[in-house]
Design an enzyme around this catalytic site. Structure first.
Site, short mmCIF file in Angstrom:
data_model
loop_
_atom_site.label_atom_id
_atom_site.label_comp_id
_atom_site.label_asym_id
_atom_site.label_seq_id
_atom_site.Cartn_x
_atom_site.Cartn_y
_atom_site.Cartn_z
N VAL A 62 23.02 -16.60 -93.31
CA VAL A 62 22.41 -17.76 -92.36
C VAL A 62 21.21 -18.38 -93.11
CG1 VAL A 62 21.47 -18.32 -90.14
CG2 VAL A 62 23.32 -16.84 -90.31
N CYS A 63 21.24 -19.91 -92.90
CA CYS A 63 19.93 -20.49 -93.09
C CYS A 63 19.77 -21.69 -92.09
CB CYS A 63 19.77 -20.87 -94.87
SG CYS A 63 20.91 -22.40 -94.87
N ARG A 64 19.14 -22.42 -92.59
CA ARG A 64 18.65 -23.71 -91.74
C ARG A 64 20.04 -24.57 -91.60
NH1 ARG A 64 17.08 -28.71 -92.22
NH2 ARG A 64 15.80 -29.62 -90.31
#
Length: 104
Positions: A62-64
């Site tokens: 997951v990231c932004r």
């Protein structure tokens, strides 16, 4: 590259599935909120911290917005790890969020 939507991740967590989530955002970004139970390993440190991971597990990255997590998945796959990119990242996440102080 394997992908999973934020909604699929949320449904699996609600269904009691144990997911191994790695948040590759920077510490300041995670401080604003993260998926409960996610492990924070900033993308720039991932290669150096791979020894903390198991090749027997599948990870949700997951990231932004999904760009850095896609790079992380490619890196992990190159070293023989199983990983899926959460498309849309935290911008697409509608599930519960834990604040940094609570998730340490």
């Amino acid at each position: 590259m394997k992908e999973i939507t934020a909604k699929e991740v949320e449904q699996r967590l609600k269904g009691g599935h144990r997911l191994h989530i790695i948040d590759v955002r920077e510490i300041e970004e995670v401080a604003a909120g993260a998926i409960p139970g996610a492990l924070n390993i900033p993308l720039g440190l991932l290669e150096f911290r791979m020894n903390e991971l198991s090749k027997d597990r599948e990870y949700v990255i997951v990231c932004r917005s999904g760009g850095r997590s896609a790079k992380a998945v490619q890196l992990l796959e190159r070293y023989g790890y199983k990983a899926a990119n959460m498309t849309g990242g935290m911008l697409a996440w509608e599930g519960p969020v834990k604040q940094w102080e609570e998730s340490r």
